[in-house]
Design an enzyme around this catalytic site. Structure first.
Site, PDB file in Angstrom:
ATOM      1  N   CYS A   1       0.802  66.784  30.654  1.00  0.00           N
ATOM      2  CA  CYS A   1       1.375  68.206  30.839  1.00  0.00           C
ATOM      3  C   CYS A   1       2.557  68.040  30.001  1.00  0.00           C
ATOM      4  O   CYS A   1       3.747  67.550  30.323  1.00  0.00           O
ATOM      5  CB  CYS A   1       1.572  68.448  32.201  1.00  0.00           C
ATOM      6  SG  CYS A   1       2.415  69.997  32.441  1.00  0.00           S
TER       7      CYS A   1
ATOM      8  N   CYS B   1      -9.856  61.355  42.418  1.00  0.00           N
ATOM      9  CA  CYS B   1      -8.647  61.033  41.339  1.00  0.00           C
ATOM     10  C   CYS B   1      -8.521  59.558  41.261  1.00  0.00           C
ATOM     11  O   CYS B   1      -8.237  58.807  40.116  1.00  0.00           O
ATOM     12  CB  CYS B   1      -7.492  61.758  41.618  1.00  0.00           C
ATOM     13  SG  CYS B   1      -7.521  63.350  41.185  1.00  0.00           S
TER      14      CYS B   1
ATOM     15  N   ASP C   1     -10.801  86.127  41.981  1.00  0.00           N
ATOM     16  CA  ASP C   1      -9.426  86.078  41.483  1.00  0.00           C
ATOM     17  C   ASP C   1      -8.724  87.305  41.600  1.00  0.00           C
ATOM     18  O   ASP C   1      -7.755  87.753  40.756  1.00  0.00           O
ATOM     19  CB  ASP C   1      -9.649  85.439  39.970  1.00  0.00           C
ATOM     20  CG  ASP C   1      -8.407  84.261  39.943  1.00  0.00           C
ATOM     21  OD1 ASP C   1      -7.988  83.981  40.841  1.00  0.00           O
ATOM     22  OD2 ASP C   1      -8.418  83.829  39.016  1.00  0.00           O
TER      23      ASP C   1
ATOM     24  N   CYS D   1      -5.948  57.497  38.809  1.00  0.00           N
ATOM     25  CA  CYS D   1      -5.733  58.223  37.505  1.00  0.00           C
ATOM     26  C   CYS D   1      -4.683  59.201  37.766  1.00  0.00           C
ATOM     27  O   CYS D   1      -4.383  59.744  38.606  1.00  0.00           O
ATOM     28  CB  CYS D   1      -7.253  59.037  37.389  1.00  0.00           C
ATOM     29  SG  CYS D   1      -6.919  60.188  35.826  1.00  0.00           S
TER      30      CYS D   1
ATOM     31  N   CYS E   1      -9.284  65.154  31.745  1.00  0.00           N
ATOM     32  CA  CYS E   1      -9.563  64.578  32.947  1.00  0.00           C
ATOM     33  C   CYS E   1     -11.239  64.070  32.720  1.00  0.00           C
ATOM     34  O   CYS E   1     -11.911  64.578  32.092  1.00  0.00           O
ATOM     35  CB  CYS E   1      -9.731  65.990  34.052  1.00  0.00           C
ATOM     36  SG  CYS E   1     -10.805  65.401  35.678  1.00  0.00           S
TER      37      CYS E   1
ATOM     38  N   CYS F   1       4.420  76.224  33.906  1.00  0.00           N
ATOM     39  CA  CYS F   1       3.112  75.902  33.506  1.00  0.00           C
ATOM     40  C   CYS F   1       2.806  76.873  32.425  1.00  0.00           C
ATOM     41  O   CYS F   1       3.055  78.126  32.256  1.00  0.00           O
ATOM     42  CB  CYS F   1       2.146  76.294  34.620  1.00  0.00           C
ATOM     43  SG  CYS F   1       0.348  76.408  34.190  1.00  0.00           S
TER      44      CYS F   1
HETATM   45 FE1  SF4 Z   1      -7.414  63.627  38.631  1.00  0.00          FE
HETATM   46 FE2  SF4 Z   1      -8.751  64.445  36.693  1.00  0.00          FE
HETATM   47 FE3  SF4 Z   1      -5.842  64.484  37.034  1.00  0.00          FE
HETATM   48 FE4  SF4 Z   1      -7.291  62.121  36.546  1.00  0.00          FE
HETATM   49  S1  SF4 Z   1      -7.037  63.775  35.176  1.00  0.00           S
HETATM   50  S2  SF4 Z   1      -5.547  62.505  37.975  1.00  0.00           S
HETATM   51  S3  SF4 Z   1      -9.260  62.684  37.791  1.00  0.00           S
HETATM   52  S4  SF4 Z   1      -7.453  65.790  38.227  1.00  0.00           S
END
Ligand code: SF4
Length: 341
Positions: free
Chosen positions: A196, A186, A132, A189, A246, A212
């Site tokens: 957010c 993903c 980074d 999902c 997640c 963000c």
């Molecule tokens: Fe993908 Fe995790 Fe977002 Fe679900 S919460 S869409 S698995 S990044």
């Protein structure tokens, strides 16, 4: 054993000895993720992060960073620790990557040591690496090396394991056998997009950093836009909302490297203390921590917003005192918070 096998084994052993949890390889050419990166900049979604613009040419041409580079070592270091319980009172939350020691410094030292150890064992070995802090698109290299897939939240995720890991990248002048990228995990999902609070994801896998909370509380220098302050909730430094929901992240994180374990007064910040402490006190408390990044003025600005969001009238005296601060940004955010009590 062939030279290539010896090199692979040596790299894996030395990296593991230095505490890297994940070790992957990929080929160097062409550099991945450049088009997306350039589009992100062209659309202005990087906000005030001028360093992202300055680093465009070497990100697209890693040969300029290490002439003769052939392969890339991508390393992951887990930082997940269980979040310390909410202490209550007027406290604000800190993103989990910042609870412990500054990863730039701690992992940077280990990369230097890895480079030294590999030079001793692999004749002619050269590397250029960083975490980074170098013009490298870490997540794109990680994706191509199979060190996670890129989720809709734009983070590298190891399926069923975690996205709570730092990514270090080393360009090297030796040939290494590339690992295989992972597919999408993903599926249907979209929890991170839905959770957010500021709507920072403009599409799956597309972030507008200017919305963000991590960017606003850490990298952004001036006033935080009025329409986003309330959505910051209790986040005083960074944000983990899109990681916490997640399903690939464990409900009870494992204990990672102790250097990244929560230090006292770093996972939850006493907001009135932040608001009223002098600059030297804040700098000294956050010495060696990523939380130093926004500087005292930025931290006070963030603390004022969270106090406003908490709406507890007992913060009035502290906010009134902050109105006497010499910095116009601190004053205006204290005023905003007072108006909300
Ligand atoms: Fe993908 Fe995790 Fe977002 Fe679900 S919460 S869409 S698995 S990044």
């Amino acid at each position: 054993m062939s030279t290539k096998d010896f090199n692979v084994l040596t790299i894996r052993q030395e990296a593991a000895k230095l505490g890297f949890d994940e070790i992957r390889f990929t080929h160097l050419d062409p550099a991945p993720g450049v088009d997306n990166y350039n589009r992100f900049i062209d659309e202005g979604r990087h906000g005030e992060m001028g360093w992202m613009e300055r680093g465009q040419p070497p990100r697209a041409n890693p040969f300029s960073l290490l002439p003769g580079a052939k392969s890339v070592i991508v390393l992951g270091m887990n930082y997940s620790h269980p979040r310390p319980p909410d202490p209550g009172g007027l406290t604000g939350k800190v993103a989990s990557y910042a609870w412990g020691r500054d990863y730039h410094n701690r992992i940077g030292k280990r990369l230097k040591k890895l480079d030294r150890n590999l030079r001793e064992q692999i004749p002619g070995f050269l590397s250029y690496g960083g975490v980074d802090s170098r013009p490298l698109i870490e997540r794109a290299w990680a994706q191509r090396a199979g060190l996670g897939f890129l989720g809709k939240n734009c983070l590298a995720i190891l399926p069923g394991r975690s996205s709570y890991f730092f990514i270090a990248v080393m360009l090297v002048n030796i040939d290494l056998p590339p690992d295989t990228p992972l597919g999408d995990h993903c599926g249907s999902c979209q929890r991170c997009l839905d959770v957010c609070p500021t709507g920072a994801f403009t599409a799956p896998g597309e972030l507008d950093a200017r919305r963000c909370i991590s960017y606003l509380t850490i990298e952004h220098k001036g006033e935080i836009p009025n329409d986003l302050r309330q959505q910051m909730g209790r986040w005083v430094f960074g944000c983990d909302d899109c990681q916490e929901v997640c399903p690939h992240n464990p409900k009870n994180p494992i204990f990672a490297d102790p250097e990244f374990a929560p230090r006292a007064g770093h996972a939850w910040l006493d907001l009135e203390w932040v608001l009223l402490a002098d600059d030297d006190t804040l700098k000294s408390h956050f010495q060696g921590s990523p939380i130093r990044r926004p500087g005292p003025q930025g931290l006070k600005r963030n603390a004022a917003i969270v106090l406003g969001n908490m709406g507890d009238p007992s913060a009035r005296t502290s906010l009134l005192r902050a109105m006497d601060h010499s910095d116009a940004i601190v004053k205006s955010h204290a005023k905003w918070a007072l108006d909300r009590l």
